[in-house]
Design an enzyme around this catalytic site. Structure first.
Site, PDB file in Angstrom:
ATOM      1  CG  ASP A   9     -16.187 -30.929  51.317  1.00 19.10           C
ATOM      2  OD1 ASP A   9     -16.998 -31.059  50.368  1.00 19.10           O
ATOM      3  OD2 ASP A   9     -15.285 -31.758  51.548  1.00 19.10           O
ATOM      4  CB  CYS A  66     -18.079 -33.948  51.864  1.00 18.62           C
ATOM      5  SG  CYS A  66     -18.007 -35.598  52.572  1.00 18.62           S
ATOM      6  CB  THR A  68     -16.505 -40.067  50.123  1.00 14.93           C
ATOM      7  OG1 THR A  68     -16.273 -39.464  51.413  1.00 14.93           O
ATOM      8  CG2 THR A  68     -15.192 -40.180  49.356  1.00 14.93           C
ATOM      9  CG  HIS A  99     -36.795 -49.478  57.484  1.00 18.28           C
ATOM     10  ND1 HIS A  99     -36.300 -50.692  57.062  1.00 18.28           N
ATOM     11  CD2 HIS A  99     -38.099 -49.443  57.070  1.00 18.28           C
ATOM     12  CE1 HIS A  99     -37.249 -51.360  56.422  1.00 18.28           C
ATOM     13  NE2 HIS A  99     -38.355 -50.622  56.407  1.00 18.28           N
ATOM     14  CG  ASN A 100     -32.355 -46.209  59.119  1.00 14.38           C
ATOM     15  OD1 ASN A 100     -32.168 -46.330  57.918  1.00 14.38           O
ATOM     16  ND2 ASN A 100     -32.216 -47.218  59.957  1.00 14.38           N
ATOM     17  NE  ARG A 110     -14.084 -34.365  44.811  1.00 16.69           N
ATOM     18  CZ  ARG A 110     -13.147 -33.995  45.671  1.00 16.69           C
ATOM     19  NH1 ARG A 110     -12.669 -34.867  46.550  1.00 16.69           N
ATOM     20  NH2 ARG A 110     -12.668 -32.769  45.659  1.00 16.69           N
ATOM     21  CG  HIS A 134     -38.533 -49.323  61.549  1.00 17.44           C
ATOM     22  ND1 HIS A 134     -37.567 -50.224  61.172  1.00 17.44           N
ATOM     23  CD2 HIS A 134     -39.615 -49.561  60.760  1.00 17.44           C
ATOM     24  CE1 HIS A 134     -38.037 -50.969  60.183  1.00 17.44           C
ATOM     25  NE2 HIS A 134     -39.282 -50.590  59.914  1.00 17.44           N
ATOM     26  NE  ARG A 137     -35.621 -53.422  64.846  1.00 21.03           N
ATOM     27  CZ  ARG A 137     -36.219 -54.068  63.862  1.00 21.03           C
ATOM     28  NH1 ARG A 137     -36.307 -53.534  62.663  1.00 21.03           N
ATOM     29  NH2 ARG A 137     -36.721 -55.271  64.068  1.00 21.03           N
TER      30      ARG A 137
HETATM   31  C1  RB5 Z   1     -12.201 -33.446  49.995  1.00 21.78           C
HETATM   32  O1  RB5 Z   1     -11.171 -33.609  49.097  1.00 21.78           O
HETATM   33  C2  RB5 Z   1     -12.724 -34.796  50.446  1.00 21.78           C
HETATM   34  O2  RB5 Z   1     -11.781 -35.425  51.241  1.00 21.78           O
HETATM   35  C3  RB5 Z   1     -14.018 -34.611  51.185  1.00 21.78           C
HETATM   36  O3  RB5 Z   1     -14.949 -33.980  50.366  1.00 21.78           O
HETATM   37  C4  RB5 Z   1     -14.715 -35.878  51.646  1.00 21.78           C
HETATM   38  O4  RB5 Z   1     -14.783 -36.826  50.636  1.00 21.78           O
HETATM   39  C5  RB5 Z   1     -14.271 -36.425  52.924  1.00 21.78           C
HETATM   40  O5  RB5 Z   1     -14.864 -37.357  53.480  1.00 21.78           O
END
Ligand code: RB5
Length: 144
Positions: A9, A66, A68, A99-100, A110, A134, A137
């Site tokens: 994103d 993205c 997070t 493993h996965n 970020r 693995h 699983r």
């Molecule tokens: C965008 O602001 C943020 O919410 C997105 O990049 C992400 O972290 C969502 O999971």
């Protein structure tokens, strides 16, 4: 030549474009599903097509990010054929492959700097799936 599906994103687009260059230098072909601007957008719009490309074999695996990493990972993992691993340290990325057999590497754009992201990416790319116990699983992950 292996093909990588990439998606992000607006929070991940900067890291995506940096890593895209690096991956091309390493000899991979890139299918970039966007986004390609810093305008606010919705990560599922880019994650779903990237997941489909890996599921249908157009791409060998994927790299996504993205802010997070959570939203894009949650979206990717709705696809039965996708195992997307959220990785913020090289060791986690290495284990995600070993493993996965993760077929999507996801990073929290970020919360990692470029050097950290490169180390995570290299760890994922250079690791080998170990199979054996693995696989048993992994076979139990999909919802029937
Ligand atoms: C965008 O602001 C943020 O919410 C997105 O990049 C992400 O972290 C969502 O999971």
């Amino acid at each position: 030549m292996e093909v990588i599906a990439m998606a992000s994103d607006h929070a991940g687009v900067g890291l995506k474009s940096q890593l895209k260059e690096y991956l091309a230098e390493r000899g991979y072909d890139i299918l970039d599903f966007g986004t390609n601007s810093e305008d606010s957008c919705d990560y599922p719009d880019f994650a779903h097509p990237a997941a489909e490309a890996v599921e249908n074999g157009t791409a060998n695996f994927g790299v996504a990010m993205c802010g997070t990493g959570n939203g894009i990972q949650m979206t990717l993992n709705k696809h039965q054929g996708i195992r997307a691993a959220l990785c913020w340290k090289p060791e986690i990325a290495e284990l995600a492959k070993q493993h996965n057999n993760a077929n999507f590497l996801v990073m929290p754009a970020r919360f990692v700097n470029y050097d950290e992201a490169l180390a995570i990416l290299d760890a994922y790319l250079d690791a080998q799936y170990e199979g054996g116990r693995h696989q048993r699983r992994i076979d139990k992950i999909p919802v029937k």
